[in-house]
Design an enzyme around this catalytic site. Structure first.
Site, PDB file in Angstrom:
ATOM      1  CG  HIS A  96      -4.219  -3.637   2.396  1.00  0.00           C
ATOM      2  ND1 HIS A  96      -3.323  -3.181   3.337  1.00  0.00           N
ATOM      3  CD2 HIS A  96      -4.743  -2.543   1.810  1.00  0.00           C
ATOM      4  CE1 HIS A  96      -3.316  -1.862   3.328  1.00  0.00           C
ATOM      5  NE2 HIS A  96      -4.171  -1.435   2.418  1.00  0.00           N
TER       6      HIS A  96
ATOM      7  CB  CYS B 108      -0.993  -0.044   1.161  1.00  0.00           C
ATOM      8  SG  CYS B 108      -2.314   1.169   1.002  1.00  0.00           S
TER       9      CYS B 108
ATOM     10  CD  GLU C  66      -2.312  -6.355   4.911  1.00  0.00           C
ATOM     11  OE1 GLU C  66      -1.764  -6.689   3.836  1.00  0.00           O
ATOM     12  OE2 GLU C  66      -2.551  -5.171   5.220  1.00  0.00           O
TER      13      GLU C  66
END
Lengths: 252, 211
Positions: free
Chosen positions: B190, B82, B192
């Site tokens: 992202h 990001c 994650e």
């Protein structure tokens, strides 16, 4: 293309998921961690947890729930309820929330939205608005779980929150919440058209067609629902397939 | 020795990055750290970022982490996420500031009044799950073409040199969402928070042996 999101909402009190009608008459729906895992497996795009009592005893329980969910579920988690100061935002993010939703405190202290967005970024600040129709085409913001009128117009309020740094608006129709007769599409359309930031429609979804309508007719970027998923009427996957058949782009 | 250092410069929540790496590398030693020495000594470095880029750069410098980031980006498996992607470039429209200038190019904002093909308004930030068209870098192994990843951003990178582009997405025009050079890889989305596809990319990073 960007997919429209389906977001199951888990109202949590005393460590259990519950669901009410018109913000009252609570009914038990199960263990939050188990439910979160199930929705993740079914393809939920995000999860929202609302701490609907937000008493100090329950707070500790909520943090443990969020921690456990964040260890197992790798989709965005939003947590709201009882967020009063920037420190509350920090604590929820540290527990594993990706976004924090602010409702009553945004009205009492709009600066909180600005401060939290400045400190942690707009991407993690959701402003939740509880809206009630007061005359045709006009809605008022209510706070304290829908008990207190504020005199604020919903469209103006949503724009002000956007200007202060909110990254997203979670808009709940109190007239429709728990009713299962469908979202207030006129309300959603009025607010989403006035905003640059994404809008999540909430309050009233009772069928899969309601979810599709929230996107196609209401213009919402995401739809939030609780009852229709909690009691096993539909899975998230069924909802997505239905929406895809209606030509809506979803993550399948 | 630390296997993976996640650089913490005080901007936002790194718990989900940690949890996701922990899941794909259960036996690795993983630290979230603001200590430049620990970053220097780690075998792999993850450089996340949230919020506004000017704040990120300021906080990075206040903690004396810039040199450690520059060093890691040159010498070992390095993953930017990001704002951790955006900061690698020379300049950002956000705050009109210089970046770390590890890669040539700029960071620009999505224009307002974006519309899709059906003339529906497209919101900014670009938030949600979008499809990614990727190259054949080892970090994409096992990840389908057009797999969806979770994005939330208002700015995107415009690399000067097309050879570093490793993936694009569309909103509604194509924009670059992953770059790679030697030991460095960086993504706009992202991983994650991108469920299976995201965990796969992180797993590929953990196992990656750049030549």
């Amino acid at each position: 293309m960007l997919a429209k999101r389906i977001i199951p909402c888990l109202d949590v009190t005393a460590g259990r998921v519950v669901k009410g009608v018109h913000f009252v008459e609570l009914r038990d729906a199960g263990d939050p961690v188990e439910i979160a895992r199930r929705y993740d497996e079914q393809g939920a795009d995000e999860l929202t947890f609302l701490d609907i009592t937000a008493s100090s005893d329950d707070r500790g329980i909520l943090f443990r729930i969020i921690e456990q969910v964040a260890e197992q579920v790798f989709i965005p988690l939003t947590v709201g309820g009882g967020v009063r100061q920037v420190e509350d935002v920090r604590n929820l993010l540290n527990a594993g929330a990706d976004k924090v939703s602010i409702n009553t405190s945004a009205v009492l202290n709009p600066q909180l939205v600005a401060d939290a967005a400045r400190r942690y970024g707009s991407q993690c600040i959701v402003v939740a608005i509880d809206a009630k129709q007061i005359q045709p085409g006009r809605w008022e913001v209510f706070t304290h779980g829908g008990r207190k009128a504020t005199g604020l117009g919903v469209v103006e309020w949503a724009k002000k929150m956007q200007a202060l740094g909110a990254g997203e608006i979670l808009l709940t129709s109190m007239d429709r919440d728990g009713s299962k007769i469908g979202y207030d599409l006129q309300l959603i359309r009025a607010v989403t058209d006035a905003l640059e930031i994404p809008l999540i429609a909430s309050g009233g979804a009772g069928t899969l067609q309601h979810l599709a309508d929230g996107v196609k007719l209401g213009g919402a970027d995401a739809v939030l629902a609780a009852s229709i998923f909690h009691y096993g009427e539909y899975t998230i996957q069924q909802a997505k397939q239905y929406m895809a058949q209606q030509g809506i782009v979803v993550r399948l | 020795m630390v296997d993976i250092a996640i650089i913490d410069y005080g901007m936002g929540n790194l718990r989900s990055v940690y949890q996701a790496l922990r899941t794909v590398a259960p036996t690795a030693s993983i630290v979230v750290t603001d200590d430049p020495q620990e970053v220097d000594q780690a075998a792999r470095v993850v450089f996340p970022g949230q919020g506004a880029m000017p704040d990120c750069i300021r906080e990075l410098d206040m903690r004396g982490l810039r040199a450690a980031v520059l060093h890691a980006a040159r010498t070992k498996p390095f993953l930017g996420i990001c704002i951790g992607l955006q900061m690698l470039f020379e300049h950002s429209e956000e705050g009109d500031i210089p970046g770390l200038a590890i890669l040539p190019g700029r960071v620009v904002r999505f224009t307002s009044n974006l519309r899709d093909a059906q003339n529906n308004k497209l919101k900014v930030p670009h938030m949600g799950w979008n499809q990614v068209q990727h190259g054949n870098h080892p970090l994409w192994e096992g990840i389908d073409q057009n797999a969806r990843f979770y994005f939330v951003h208002s700015y995107y990178v415009c690399p000067q040199d097309a050879q570093f582009v490793q993936a694009t997405s569309c909103y509604p025009q194509p924009f670059v969402c992953a770059v790679a050079r030697d030991n460095l890889f960086a993504v706009q989305f992202h991983p994650e928070k991108s469920q299976g596809a995201g965990l796969m990319l992180l797993k590929n990073f953990v196992n990656w042996m750049p030549v």
